[in-house]
Enzyme design. Structure first.
Site, mmCIF file in Angstrom:
data_model
loop_
_atom_site.group_PDB
_atom_site.id
_atom_site.type_symbol
_atom_site.label_atom_id
_atom_site.label_comp_id
_atom_site.label_asym_id
_atom_site.label_seq_id
_atom_site.Cartn_x
_atom_site.Cartn_y
_atom_site.Cartn_z
ATOM 1 N N SER A 112 142.414 74.535 50.736
ATOM 2 C CA SER A 112 140.907 74.699 50.108
ATOM 3 C C SER A 112 140.910 76.158 49.684
ATOM 4 O O SER A 112 141.788 76.754 49.973
ATOM 5 C CB SER A 112 139.961 74.829 51.504
ATOM 6 O OG SER A 112 138.302 75.093 50.257
ATOM 7 N N LYS A 131 139.202 69.331 57.363
ATOM 8 C CA LYS A 131 139.234 69.580 55.834
ATOM 9 C C LYS A 131 137.817 68.451 55.472
ATOM 10 O O LYS A 131 137.101 70.040 54.058
ATOM 11 C CB LYS A 131 140.225 69.492 54.998
ATOM 12 C CG LYS A 131 140.070 69.347 53.409
ATOM 13 C CD LYS A 131 140.358 70.936 52.313
ATOM 14 C CE LYS A 131 139.846 71.147 51.058
ATOM 15 N NZ LYS A 131 139.418 70.483 50.575
ATOM 16 N N GLU A 164 129.920 72.906 52.707
ATOM 17 C CA GLU A 164 130.193 73.064 51.404
ATOM 18 C C GLU A 164 128.987 71.894 50.927
ATOM 19 O O GLU A 164 128.000 73.075 50.624
ATOM 20 C CB GLU A 164 131.081 72.832 50.793
ATOM 21 C CG GLU A 164 131.411 73.610 49.787
ATOM 22 C CD GLU A 164 132.935 72.821 48.894
ATOM 23 O OE1 GLU A 164 133.443 73.872 49.400
ATOM 24 O OE2 GLU A 164 132.617 72.322 47.520
ATOM 25 N N HIS A 212 134.765 70.797 56.635
ATOM 26 C CA HIS A 212 135.106 71.871 56.202
ATOM 27 C C HIS A 212 133.908 71.652 54.191
ATOM 28 O O HIS A 212 133.159 72.309 54.121
ATOM 29 C CB HIS A 212 136.236 72.582 55.044
ATOM 30 C CG HIS A 212 136.039 73.494 53.760
ATOM 31 N ND1 HIS A 212 136.308 73.588 52.561
ATOM 32 C CD2 HIS A 212 135.940 74.927 54.203
ATOM 33 C CE1 HIS A 212 135.436 74.463 51.599
ATOM 34 N NE2 HIS A 212 135.733 74.879 52.379
ATOM 35 N N ASN A 213 134.021 70.400 53.546
ATOM 36 C CA ASN A 213 133.949 70.011 52.301
ATOM 37 C C ASN A 213 132.184 69.486 52.372
ATOM 38 O O ASN A 213 131.285 69.928 51.718
ATOM 39 C CB ASN A 213 134.905 69.199 51.653
ATOM 40 C CG ASN A 213 135.274 69.692 51.337
ATOM 41 O OD1 ASN A 213 136.727 70.759 51.627
ATOM 42 N ND2 ASN A 213 136.232 68.668 49.690
#
Ligand code: 2AM
Length: 484
Positions: free
Chosen positions: A130, A185, A192, A188-189
C-alpha cells in the site's frame, strides 16, 4: 547464463516499475518481466536506464537469470491474470522457489493459490502493498502472508524497500498463513474508505452547513492536522482544498460528485457480513459511494423531494471544533470495528494476528498512515488480548470527551438535512455497544412468536432455550424440533 538476479518481478505497470526501482536503490538486482515484452525494453531504455535491472523476455530467460531459491513477484492485474501467470511459472520452478503476489488479490483467492502452489512443493506469498505509486517508489507499507517458510527468503528485501516508522522500524512484518496478508490489506483499504468518507462528511457540513469556502476549509484542515487527526488523508485534503484550477478558482468545486471504487471496501463489508461482525461504518462508506454514483437520479430527486428550511445559526468556531471531535470519535469507531473484524477473521481462518504490529504496518507508507495508529499500537501493547479498542483506557476517555460534540454535530446535520451516514452509524454503534440491554428481547419474542425459534431467559442459565405458545394456537413445538 550467470544467475545474478536476487528477485524477478512480472508486471511492468507503474506499481511494478516503481517497486523494481525501489529494490534497485536498495542494492538488489531485479529481473524485470512483462507479458507484453516490448514494455521490458521500454522500461530498460527509460525509467530503469543506468540501473542494475536486467530485462527478461521469456519465463525461461527469467528463470535462468535468478539465484536459487527463486523469488518471483507478480504485480499483474488481480484475478485471472494472477492464476494464468502462476500456471505459466509452475512448470519452470523447483521445490523451494517462491511466488509472491503483490497485487490487490481477494484473500480467498490467495488462500486457494497458496494451497495449490504449496501442494506442488513451492512456496507462496500473498502480500498487500500500500502507498500507491509514490509509496511503491519511496517505501510502501508491505503486508505479507502465506507460506511461513517463504518469509526468510524475502524478509530482507521487503524490509529494505518498505516505509519506516518515525522511530525507524520497517512497515513490513509477517502477517500470518495463507491469505492473512491480503486480508489485512483488505482491512487497510476498508479503513481507508471509512476515513475518507468521514473527512467528506466534515467537509460537507462545513461547506453546506456553515457555508465555508475552500480556502477557509484549507486553513481548518491545516489546523486539524496538528491535532490527534494528524494523518496523510487530512494532509492531502488540506492541499486539495488549496488547489486552484487554471482560472484561479478552487478545483475541488468543479469535480463531479460521483465516487468510483475498485471493490476492496465491498470485500471487507461482505466479509463482515459473512463473519457476523458489525463493521457498520465501512459498509456505510461503501454505500455512500454507491449513492453518489447515482448522480442522475439524485439530480431528479433534488427537484422533487424537499428537505428542511433551517439554516445554520450557531457559533461557527464552536461548531467547527465539534465537527473535528465528531470526526475523531467516528474514526475511533471505524478502527475499533476494523480490528473487531480482523480478530474474528483470525479465529475463522486460523491466523494468529499481532494487532499492535498491524497498526505499525500502517503507521507509514500507506494511505491511512497517521499518528493515531501509535495509540492503537500502545493499546495492544498494554493488553494484547484487548477485546475492543473502545474499552482501552485512552480510547474510552478520548471518545468520552468527544461525545457531546459528536451528538451536537449529528443533531445539527439532521436538522439541516445534510447526510452524515458514517458519523451517524458510528454513534449508533457506540450507543449500541455501550448498552447493557438492547431490544433483542423483543426480537427474540417475535421470532419465537412466528417461527418458534425459541429464546433464552434473563433468569435462567445461558444455553437453555424456551418456547412459548404465544397465541394458544401455534402449539408447543419449537423450531429446533421441526423445520418451520
Ligand atoms: P501487459 O502489459 O502485457 O498488459 C497491469 O495491467 C499489469 O498486469 C500489466 O503489466 C499487464 O501486462 C499485466 N497483465 C494483465 N493481464 C495479464 C495476464 N492475463 N497475464 C499476464 N499479465 C497480465
Amino acid at each position: 547464463m550467470e544467475q545474478k538476479g536476487d528477485i524477478a518481478l512480472i508486471g511492468l505497470a507503474v506499481m511494478g516499475q516503481n517497486l523494481i526501482l525501489n529494490m534497485n536503490d536498495n542494492g538488489y538486482t531485479v529481473v524485470a518481466c512483462n507479458r507484453t515484452t516490448s514494455k521490458v525494453d521500454e522500461f530498460l531504455q527509460q525509467a530503469a536506464k543506468g540501473t542494475r535491472v536486467i530485462g527478461a523476455h521469456s519465463v525461461e530467460e527469467m528463470i535462468s537469470l535468478l539465484k536459487s531459491p527463486r523469488k518471483i513477484m507478480l504485480m499483474v492485474k488481480a484475478g485471472k491474470a494472477v492464476d494464468d501467470t502462476i500456471e505459466l511459472l509452475l512448470p519452470h520452478l523447483s521445490p523451494g522457489d517462491c511466488i509472491i503476489d503483490g497485487g490487490n488479490s481477494y484473500f480467498l483467492d490467495t488462500i486457494r493459490r497458496a494451497k495449490s502452489v504449496e501442494g506442488k512443493g513451492m512456496l507462496y506469498i500473498g502480500t498487500g502493498v500500500s502507498g500507491g505509486e509514490e509509496g511503491a517508489r519511496r517505501g510502501p507499507s508491505i503486508m505479507p502472508g502465506g507460506s511461513a517458510g517463504a518469509w526468510p527468503l524475502v524478509k530482507d528485501i521487503f524490509k529494505a524497500i518498505s516505509a519506516k516508522t518515525p522511530d525507524g522500524s520497517a512497515c513490513c512484518e509477517w502477517v500470518g498463513d495463507n491469505g492473512a496478508g491480503h486480508y489485512v490489506k483488505m482491512a487497510h483499504n476498508g479503513v481507508e474508505y471509512g476515513d475518507m468518507q468521514l473527512i467528506c462528511e466534515a467537509y460537507q457540513l462545513m461547506k453546506y452547513g456553515v457555508g465555508l469556502d475552500a480556502d477557509a476549509m484549507h486553513t481548518i484542515f491545516a489546523q486539524w492536522n496538528t491535532t490527534e487527526l494528524d494523518s496523510y488523508l487530512i494532509e492531502i485534503t488540506r492541499d486539495i482544498l488549496a488547489f486552484k484550477d487554471a482560472d484561479g478558482e478552487p478545483l475541488i468545486d468543479k469535480i463531479l460528485d460521483t465516487a468510483g471504487q475498485k471493490g476492496t471496501g465491498k470485500w471487507m463489508s461482505v466479509s463482515s457480513l459473512d463473519l457476523g461482525v458489525p463493521v457498520t461504518l465501512i459498509a456505510e462508506a461503501v454505500y455512500a459511494r454507491c449513492l453518489s454514483a447515482i448522480k442522475d437520479e439524485r439530480v431528479v430527486a433534488a427537484t422533487i423531494l424537499s428537505g428542511p428550511e433551517e439554516k445554520f445559526s450557531g457559533d461557527t468556531v464552536a461548531f467547527i471544533e465539534d465537527i473535528r471531535k465528531a470526526l475523531l470519535a467516528s474514526k475511533i469507531i471505524s478502527y475499533a470495528q476494523g480490528f473487531m473484524l480482523m480478530r474474528e477473521a483470525a479465529k475463522e481462518y486460523g491466523w494468529s494476528l499481532d494487532y499492535g504490529s498491524i497498526a505499525m504496518l500502517w503507521r507509514s507508507g500507506c494511505i491511512i498512515r497517521s499518528v493515531f495508529l501509535e495509540k492503537i499500537k500502545a493499546a495492544f501493547d498494554k493488553n494484547p488480548n484487548l477485546r475492543n479498542l473502545l474499552i482501552d483506557e485512552y480510547f474510552a476517555s478520548l471518545i468520552g470527551s468527544c461525545q457531546g460534540s459528536w451528538r451536537r454535530v449529528i443533531a445539527q446535520a439532521v436538522t439541516l438535512g445534510i447526510p452524515v451516514p458514517a458519523f451517524s452509524t458510528a454513534l449508533a454503534f457506540y450507543d449500541g455497544y455501550r448498552s447493557e440491554r438492547l431490544p433483542a428481547n423483543l426480537l427474540q419474542a417475535q421470532r419465537d412468536y412466528f417461527g418458534a425459534h425459541t429464546y433464552e431467559r434473563l433468569d435462567k442459565p445461558r444455553g437453555t432455550f424456551f418456547h412459548t405458545n404465544w397465541t394458544g394456537r401455534g402449539g408447543d413445538v419449537s423450531s429446533s424440533t421441526y423445520t418451520a
